[in-house]
Design a protein around this motif. Structure first.
Motif, PDB file in Angstrom:
ATOM      1  N   SER A  57     -74.810  21.363 -38.525  1.00  0.00           N
ATOM      2  CA  SER A  57     -74.944  22.339 -37.450  1.00  0.00           C
ATOM      3  C   SER A  57     -74.132  21.834 -36.274  1.00  0.00           C
ATOM      4  CB  SER A  57     -76.406  22.549 -37.050  1.00  0.00           C
ATOM      5  OG  SER A  57     -76.977  21.334 -36.639  1.00  0.00           O
ATOM      6  N   GLY A  58     -73.353  22.710 -35.724  1.00  0.00           N
ATOM      7  CA  GLY A  58     -72.521  22.359 -34.586  1.00  0.00           C
ATOM      8  C   GLY A  58     -73.336  22.363 -33.308  1.00  0.00           C
ATOM      9  N   PRO A  59     -72.655  22.322 -32.208  1.00  0.00           N
ATOM     10  CA  PRO A  59     -73.350  22.377 -30.919  1.00  0.00           C
ATOM     11  C   PRO A  59     -74.201  23.642 -30.813  1.00  0.00           C
ATOM     12  CG  PRO A  59     -71.010  21.903 -30.630  1.00  0.00           C
ATOM     13  CD  PRO A  59     -71.213  22.238 -32.071  1.00  0.00           C
ATOM     14  N   GLU A  60     -75.277  23.547 -30.059  1.00  0.00           N
ATOM     15  CA  GLU A  60     -76.182  24.694 -29.910  1.00  0.00           C
ATOM     16  C   GLU A  60     -75.460  25.922 -29.363  1.00  0.00           C
ATOM     17  OE1 GLU A  60     -79.912  24.050 -27.952  1.00  0.00           O
ATOM     18  OE2 GLU A  60     -80.135  22.082 -28.903  1.00  0.00           O
ATOM     19  N   ALA A  61     -74.672  25.720 -28.344  1.00  0.00           N
ATOM     20  CA  ALA A  61     -73.951  26.834 -27.735  1.00  0.00           C
ATOM     21  C   ALA A  61     -72.453  26.542 -27.850  1.00  0.00           C
ATOM     22  CB  ALA A  61     -74.354  26.991 -26.274  1.00  0.00           C
ATOM     23  N   LEU A  62     -71.790  27.282 -28.731  1.00  0.00           N
ATOM     24  CA  LEU A  62     -70.358  27.091 -28.909  1.00  0.00           C
ATOM     25  C   LEU A  62     -69.578  27.832 -27.836  1.00  0.00           C
ATOM     26  CD1 LEU A  62     -70.003  27.685 -32.752  1.00  0.00           C
ATOM     27  CD2 LEU A  62     -69.877  25.491 -31.566  1.00  0.00           C
ATOM     28  N   THR A  63     -68.528  27.206 -27.348  1.00  0.00           N
ATOM     29  CA  THR A  63     -67.602  27.930 -26.483  1.00  0.00           C
ATOM     30  C   THR A  63     -66.804  28.886 -27.368  1.00  0.00           C
ATOM     31  OG1 THR A  63     -65.786  26.355 -26.759  1.00  0.00           O
ATOM     32  CG2 THR A  63     -67.377  25.899 -24.982  1.00  0.00           C
ATOM     33  N   ASP A  64     -66.101  29.822 -26.751  1.00  0.00           N
ATOM     34  CA  ASP A  64     -65.269  30.749 -27.518  1.00  0.00           C
ATOM     35  C   ASP A  64     -64.192  29.986 -28.293  1.00  0.00           C
ATOM     36  OD1 ASP A  64     -66.742  32.903 -26.600  1.00  0.00           O
ATOM     37  OD2 ASP A  64     -65.286  33.473 -25.051  1.00  0.00           O
ATOM     38  N   LEU A  65     -63.629  28.961 -27.672  1.00  0.00           N
ATOM     39  CA  LEU A  65     -62.614  28.151 -28.341  1.00  0.00           C
ATOM     40  C   LEU A  65     -63.208  27.421 -29.542  1.00  0.00           C
ATOM     41  CD1 LEU A  65     -59.861  26.829 -28.727  1.00  0.00           C
ATOM     42  CD2 LEU A  65     -60.481  25.194 -26.914  1.00  0.00           C
ATOM     43  N   GLN A  66     -64.373  26.818 -29.377  1.00  0.00           N
ATOM     44  CA  GLN A  66     -65.018  26.119 -30.497  1.00  0.00           C
ATOM     45  C   GLN A  66     -65.329  27.080 -31.639  1.00  0.00           C
ATOM     46  OE1 GLN A  66     -68.289  24.492 -28.222  1.00  0.00           O
ATOM     47  NE2 GLN A  66     -67.440  22.415 -28.341  1.00  0.00           N
ATOM     48  N   ALA A  67     -65.841  28.255 -31.306  1.00  0.00           N
ATOM     49  CA  ALA A  67     -66.167  29.241 -32.342  1.00  0.00           C
ATOM     50  C   ALA A  67     -64.906  29.685 -33.079  1.00  0.00           C
ATOM     51  CB  ALA A  67     -66.881  30.439 -31.719  1.00  0.00           C
ATOM     52  N   ALA A  68     -63.841  29.931 -32.354  1.00  0.00           N
ATOM     53  CA  ALA A  68     -62.583  30.335 -32.978  1.00  0.00           C
ATOM     54  C   ALA A  68     -62.028  29.215 -33.855  1.00  0.00           C
ATOM     55  CB  ALA A  68     -61.567  30.723 -31.905  1.00  0.00           C
ATOM     56  N   CYS A  69     -62.140  28.007 -33.378  1.00  0.00           N
ATOM     57  CA  CYS A  69     -61.652  26.857 -34.134  1.00  0.00           C
ATOM     58  C   CYS A  69     -62.454  26.665 -35.422  1.00  0.00           C
ATOM     59  CB  CYS A  69     -61.727  25.605 -33.255  1.00  0.00           C
ATOM     60  SG  CYS A  69     -60.943  24.175 -33.994  1.00  0.00           S
ATOM     61  N   LEU A  70     -63.753  26.770 -35.342  1.00  0.00           N
ATOM     62  CA  LEU A  70     -64.588  26.633 -36.543  1.00  0.00           C
ATOM     63  C   LEU A  70     -64.328  27.755 -37.544  1.00  0.00           C
ATOM     64  CD1 LEU A  70     -67.985  25.335 -35.118  1.00  0.00           C
ATOM     65  CD2 LEU A  70     -66.324  24.087 -36.529  1.00  0.00           C
ATOM     66  N   ALA A  71     -64.042  28.949 -37.048  1.00  0.00           N
ATOM     67  CA  ALA A  71     -63.721  30.047 -37.963  1.00  0.00           C
ATOM     68  C   ALA A  71     -62.461  29.723 -38.763  1.00  0.00           C
ATOM     69  CB  ALA A  71     -63.539  31.351 -37.183  1.00  0.00           C
ATOM     70  N   VAL A  72     -61.479  29.131 -38.114  1.00  0.00           N
ATOM     71  CA  VAL A  72     -60.257  28.734 -38.815  1.00  0.00           C
ATOM     72  C   VAL A  72     -60.559  27.595 -39.788  1.00  0.00           C
ATOM     73  CG1 VAL A  72     -57.972  27.674 -38.518  1.00  0.00           C
ATOM     74  CG2 VAL A  72     -58.669  29.592 -37.062  1.00  0.00           C
ATOM     75  N   CYS A  73     -61.368  26.648 -39.363  1.00  0.00           N
ATOM     76  CA  CYS A  73     -61.744  25.539 -40.262  1.00  0.00           C
ATOM     77  C   CYS A  73     -62.443  26.070 -41.514  1.00  0.00           C
ATOM     78  CB  CYS A  73     -62.657  24.548 -39.545  1.00  0.00           C
ATOM     79  SG  CYS A  73     -61.837  23.559 -38.288  1.00  0.00           S
ATOM     80  N   GLU A  74     -63.359  27.001 -41.331  1.00  0.00           N
ATOM     81  CA  GLU A  74     -64.058  27.592 -42.479  1.00  0.00           C
ATOM     82  C   GLU A  74     -63.073  28.285 -43.412  1.00  0.00           C
ATOM     83  OE1 GLU A  74     -67.078  30.105 -40.805  1.00  0.00           O
ATOM     84  OE2 GLU A  74     -68.199  28.405 -40.013  1.00  0.00           O
ATOM     85  N   GLN A  75     -62.096  28.977 -42.834  1.00  0.00           N
ATOM     86  CA  GLN A  75     -61.103  29.657 -43.661  1.00  0.00           C
ATOM     87  C   GLN A  75     -60.234  28.652 -44.413  1.00  0.00           C
ATOM     88  OE1 GLN A  75     -60.793  33.051 -44.302  1.00  0.00           O
ATOM     89  NE2 GLN A  75     -59.562  32.111 -45.896  1.00  0.00           N
TER      90      GLN A  75
END
Length: 125
Positions: A57-75
């Motif tokens: 589980s990542g940070p409790e509250a993701l920044t928009d940049l973190q969320a976008a980055c994790l979406a790319v990592c998942e892809q």
């Protein structure tokens, strides 16, 4: 953030010193980049858990940049070539063109290095 553990680098040095030198060079490129070390660690932590099928589980509250980055990592985990323009655009809203290029390169290095670490753990250690 190190691409592989010191133990893995030592083992790699013993078996394939040239590969270990190249990995060290890639680590230096990553270290010298202007990318946020916390963002790189987030990517590394995600890949490590995902590749090992661990709960993460990542940070409790993701920044928009973190969320976008994790979406790319998942892809990346599923299919690098299927990374969408929208996913890249979301990252680009928070990064300069150079930073975006460097982050995509870093994600590739981090994911590949985590796979290398797992392979070496299973075969050489």
């Amino acid at each position: 953030m190190d691409l592989v553990s010191s133990h893995t680098l030592e083992v790699l040095t013993n078996y394939h010193p040239e590969a270990a030198r190249e990995l060290t060079n890639l680590q230096a490129v990553l270290t010298e980049s202007s990318l946020d070390p916390d963002l790189l660690k987030l990517c590394s932590d995600y890949f490590k858990a995902a590749l090992r099928n661990d709960t993460w589980s990542g940070p409790e509250a993701l920044t928009d940049l973190q969320a976008a980055c994790l979406a790319v990592c998942e892809q990346f985990m599923v299919s690098v070539s299927a990374t969408s323009n929208e996913q890249v655009h979301r990252l680009g809203q928070h990064l300069s063109a150079d930073e975006l290029y460097n982050l995509m390169y870093a994600i590739y290095l981090i994911e590949s290095s985590q796979r290398l670490e797992m392979t070496l753990e299973a075969t050489l250690q």
